[in-house]
Write a protein that holds these residues in place. Structure first.
Motif, PDB file in Angstrom:
ATOM      1  N   LEU A 144      33.469  34.806  29.817  1.00 49.88           N
ATOM      2  CA  LEU A 144      34.712  35.568  29.763  1.00 49.88           C
ATOM      3  C   LEU A 144      34.411  37.033  30.016  1.00 49.88           C
ATOM      4  CD1 LEU A 144      37.750  35.998  28.988  1.00 49.88           C
ATOM      5  CD2 LEU A 144      36.953  36.323  26.646  1.00 49.88           C
ATOM      6  N   ILE A 145      35.118  37.618  30.973  1.00 48.49           N
ATOM      7  CA  ILE A 145      34.989  39.052  31.213  1.00 48.49           C
ATOM      8  C   ILE A 145      36.376  39.660  31.224  1.00 48.49           C
ATOM      9  CG2 ILE A 145      34.903  38.779  33.742  1.00 48.49           C
ATOM     10  CD1 ILE A 145      32.871  41.196  33.648  1.00 48.49           C
ATOM     11  N   GLY A 146      36.560  40.678  30.398  1.00 45.42           N
ATOM     12  CA  GLY A 146      37.836  41.355  30.318  1.00 45.42           C
ATOM     13  C   GLY A 146      37.891  42.545  31.255  1.00 45.42           C
ATOM     14  N   GLY A 147      38.988  43.281  31.152  1.00 42.50           N
ATOM     15  CA  GLY A 147      39.181  44.428  32.013  1.00 42.50           C
ATOM     16  C   GLY A 147      39.218  45.724  31.234  1.00 42.50           C
ATOM     17  N   GLY A 148      39.781  46.730  31.878  1.00 40.15           N
ATOM     18  CA  GLY A 148      39.848  48.071  31.321  1.00 40.15           C
ATOM     19  C   GLY A 148      39.473  49.068  32.394  1.00 40.15           C
ATOM     20  N   PRO A 149      39.703  50.356  32.160  1.00 38.17           N
ATOM     21  CA  PRO A 149      39.379  51.360  33.173  1.00 38.17           C
ATOM     22  C   PRO A 149      37.929  51.302  33.642  1.00 38.17           C
ATOM     23  CG  PRO A 149      40.661  52.335  31.397  1.00 38.17           C
ATOM     24  CD  PRO A 149      40.321  50.947  30.964  1.00 38.17           C
ATOM     25  N   GLY A 150      37.049  50.854  32.767  1.00 36.92           N
ATOM     26  CA  GLY A 150      35.643  50.781  33.125  1.00 36.92           C
ATOM     27  C   GLY A 150      35.313  49.746  34.181  1.00 36.92           C
ATOM     28  N   TYR A 151      36.287  48.914  34.554  1.00 36.18           N
ATOM     29  CA  TYR A 151      35.997  47.878  35.550  1.00 36.18           C
ATOM     30  C   TYR A 151      35.597  48.486  36.883  1.00 36.18           C
ATOM     31  CZ  TYR A 151      40.063  48.064  38.736  1.00 36.18           C
ATOM     32  OH  TYR A 151      40.967  48.428  39.700  1.00 36.18           O
ATOM     33  N   LEU A 152      36.115  49.666  37.179  1.00 33.67           N
ATOM     34  CA  LEU A 152      35.792  50.301  38.460  1.00 33.67           C
ATOM     35  C   LEU A 152      34.292  50.564  38.599  1.00 33.67           C
ATOM     36  CD1 LEU A 152      38.784  52.803  38.657  1.00 33.67           C
ATOM     37  CD2 LEU A 152      38.398  50.806  40.143  1.00 33.67           C
ATOM     38  N   GLY A 153      33.647  50.840  37.488  1.00 35.64           N
ATOM     39  CA  GLY A 153      32.208  51.068  37.509  1.00 35.64           C
ATOM     40  C   GLY A 153      31.386  49.800  37.561  1.00 35.64           C
ATOM     41  N   GLN A 154      32.063  48.650  37.510  1.00 33.87           N
ATOM     42  CA  GLN A 154      31.365  47.358  37.515  1.00 33.87           C
ATOM     43  C   GLN A 154      31.587  46.597  38.818  1.00 33.87           C
ATOM     44  OE1 GLN A 154      29.403  46.807  34.878  1.00 33.87           O
ATOM     45  NE2 GLN A 154      30.191  48.701  33.988  1.00 33.87           N
ATOM     46  N   LEU A 155      32.130  47.247  39.836  1.00 31.56           N
ATOM     47  CA  LEU A 155      32.412  46.558  41.095  1.00 31.56           C
ATOM     48  C   LEU A 155      31.229  46.571  42.061  1.00 31.56           C
ATOM     49  CD1 LEU A 155      36.092  47.703  41.783  1.00 31.56           C
ATOM     50  CD2 LEU A 155      35.276  45.601  40.664  1.00 31.56           C
ATOM     51  N   GLU A 156      30.255  47.423  41.800  1.00 35.25           N
ATOM     52  CA  GLU A 156      29.081  47.459  42.661  1.00 35.25           C
ATOM     53  C   GLU A 156      28.080  46.404  42.202  1.00 35.25           C
ATOM     54  OE1 GLU A 156      29.039  49.308  45.340  1.00 35.25           O
ATOM     55  OE2 GLU A 156      31.013  50.120  44.785  1.00 35.25           O
ATOM     56  N   GLY A 157      27.222  45.969  43.111  1.00 33.54           N
ATOM     57  CA  GLY A 157      26.202  44.980  42.749  1.00 33.54           C
ATOM     58  C   GLY A 157      25.242  45.529  41.709  1.00 33.54           C
ATOM     59  N   GLY A 158      24.594  44.640  40.992  1.00 33.26           N
ATOM     60  CA  GLY A 158      23.656  45.054  39.949  1.00 33.26           C
ATOM     61  C   GLY A 158      23.405  43.915  38.987  1.00 33.26           C
ATOM     62  N   ARG A 159      22.906  44.264  37.806  1.00 38.11           N
ATOM     63  CA  ARG A 159      22.514  43.252  36.828  1.00 38.11           C
ATOM     64  C   ARG A 159      23.678  42.356  36.430  1.00 38.11           C
ATOM     65  NH1 ARG A 159      19.974  46.191  31.914  1.00 38.11           N
ATOM     66  NH2 ARG A 159      19.811  44.061  31.120  1.00 38.11           N
ATOM     67  N   LEU A 160      24.852  42.965  36.215  1.00 37.73           N
ATOM     68  CA  LEU A 160      25.996  42.155  35.782  1.00 37.73           C
ATOM     69  C   LEU A 160      26.372  41.142  36.849  1.00 37.73           C
ATOM     70  CD1 LEU A 160      28.228  41.382  33.849  1.00 37.73           C
ATOM     71  CD2 LEU A 160      29.592  43.292  34.735  1.00 37.73           C
ATOM     72  N   HIS A 161      26.428  41.568  38.094  1.00 38.71           N
ATOM     73  CA  HIS A 161      26.770  40.639  39.173  1.00 38.71           C
ATOM     74  C   HIS A 161      25.736  39.527  39.292  1.00 38.71           C
ATOM     75  CE1 HIS A 161      29.752  43.298  41.630  1.00 38.71           C
ATOM     76  NE2 HIS A 161      29.919  43.421  40.318  1.00 38.71           N
ATOM     77  N   GLU A 162      24.477  39.885  39.185  1.00 39.80           N
ATOM     78  CA  GLU A 162      23.412  38.874  39.258  1.00 39.80           C
ATOM     79  C   GLU A 162      23.556  37.876  38.123  1.00 39.80           C
ATOM     80  OE1 GLU A 162      19.830  41.116  39.179  1.00 39.80           O
ATOM     81  OE2 GLU A 162      20.163  42.035  41.156  1.00 39.80           O
ATOM     82  N   TRP A 163      23.849  38.372  36.931  1.00 33.84           N
ATOM     83  CA  TRP A 163      24.014  37.484  35.770  1.00 33.84           C
ATOM     84  C   TRP A 163      25.227  36.587  35.948  1.00 33.84           C
ATOM     85  CZ3 TRP A 163      27.821  36.984  31.957  1.00 33.84           C
ATOM     86  CH2 TRP A 163      27.460  36.213  30.829  1.00 33.84           C
ATOM     87  N   LEU A 164      26.340  37.163  36.401  1.00 31.88           N
ATOM     88  CA  LEU A 164      27.544  36.353  36.593  1.00 31.88           C
ATOM     89  C   LEU A 164      27.305  35.227  37.589  1.00 31.88           C
ATOM     90  CD1 LEU A 164      30.274  39.153  36.703  1.00 31.88           C
ATOM     91  CD2 LEU A 164      30.079  37.361  34.969  1.00 31.88           C
ATOM     92  N   ARG A 165      26.629  35.530  38.684  1.00 25.34           N
ATOM     93  CA  ARG A 165      26.347  34.482  39.678  1.00 25.34           C
ATOM     94  C   ARG A 165      25.416  33.423  39.113  1.00 25.34           C
ATOM     95  NH1 ARG A 165      26.571  39.056  43.361  1.00 25.34           N
ATOM     96  NH2 ARG A 165      24.332  39.411  43.072  1.00 25.34           N
ATOM     97  N   ALA A 166      24.450  33.841  38.298  1.00 27.74           N
ATOM     98  CA  ALA A 166      23.484  32.890  37.739  1.00 27.74           C
ATOM     99  C   ALA A 166      24.146  31.954  36.732  1.00 27.74           C
ATOM    100  CB  ALA A 166      22.325  33.647  37.086  1.00 27.74           C
TER     101      ALA A 166
END
Length: 207
Positions: free
Chosen positions: A66-88
């Protein structure tokens, strides 16, 4: 059943706390809050912080993401650890879910390509940008992906998902426990019914 709920700076509290209060009441459920790094994560109103119980690296095969939203989502749109974890974790999760502007994060990670999804009304274009098909529905199922619209829709998403996972009777029991029987005092909870003046003031408030 492990439910991994993602934290990141400037998240909106109800996006994750609503589903937490629903899914955490299902028999055998274990909700774990995860973040990229240890330490408190502050919400968008800057007055609430949540302590993650584990880092992304420590949670490798949750049943529900589960991933929620908020203004901080804009900083999470670039690739990185979170994206790698979500795909895994998506490769083995039973359900991968989002609330509000969490959906564009899933889309940016490449998980919603060609799929129908919903998000907060202000971010529907972000879904298109990352290859998803936006819809204004409150809850959308497409494959093992479940997306909820803005903020309060997280409760609807979680209850609908609870019915799929544990049966309607259990979901109804949880609904009664949390006494979820909305009777809003105003009729301005969606773009379809809000007045032009309210819509404009909301756009200004969101920046």
């Amino acid at each position: 059943m492990q439910v991994a709920t993602v934290l990141y700076p400037d998240f909106t509290a109800l996006d994750i706390i609503g589903p937490y209060d629903v899914l955490g009441r299902l028999p055998g459920a274990e909700v774990v809050f995860v973040a990229a790094d240890p330490g408190l994560v502050r919400n968008d109103l800057r007055s609430l912080s949540v302590q993650p119980e584990a880092t992304l690296d420590e949670v490798t095969s949750p049943d529900v993401v589960l991933i929620g939203g908020g203004p901080g989502y804009l900083g999470q749109l670039e690739g990185g650890r979170l994206h790698e974890w979500l795909r895994a974790v998506d490769r083995t999760s039973t359900w991968t879910t989002s609330v509000c502007t969490g959906a564009p994060i899933l889309a940016a990670a490449g998980l919603l390509e060609g799929r129908r999804a919903t998000t907060h009304w202000s971010a529907l274009d972000d879904l298109t940008r990352f290859g998803a098909t936006p819809t204004s529905e409150r809850v959308v199922f497409d494959g093992h992906y479940v997306t909820g619209a803005g903020v309060s829709a997280g409760i609807d998403m979680a209850l609908t998902l609870a019915g799929r996972m544990a049966g309607d009777e259990t979901a109804e029991m949880v609904q009664l426990i949390i006494e979820y029987a909305p009777e809003p005092p105003y009729r301005s909870g969606s773009m379809e019914v809000a007045s032009p003046a309210v819509i404009e003031s909301a756009r200004v408030a969101l920046g």
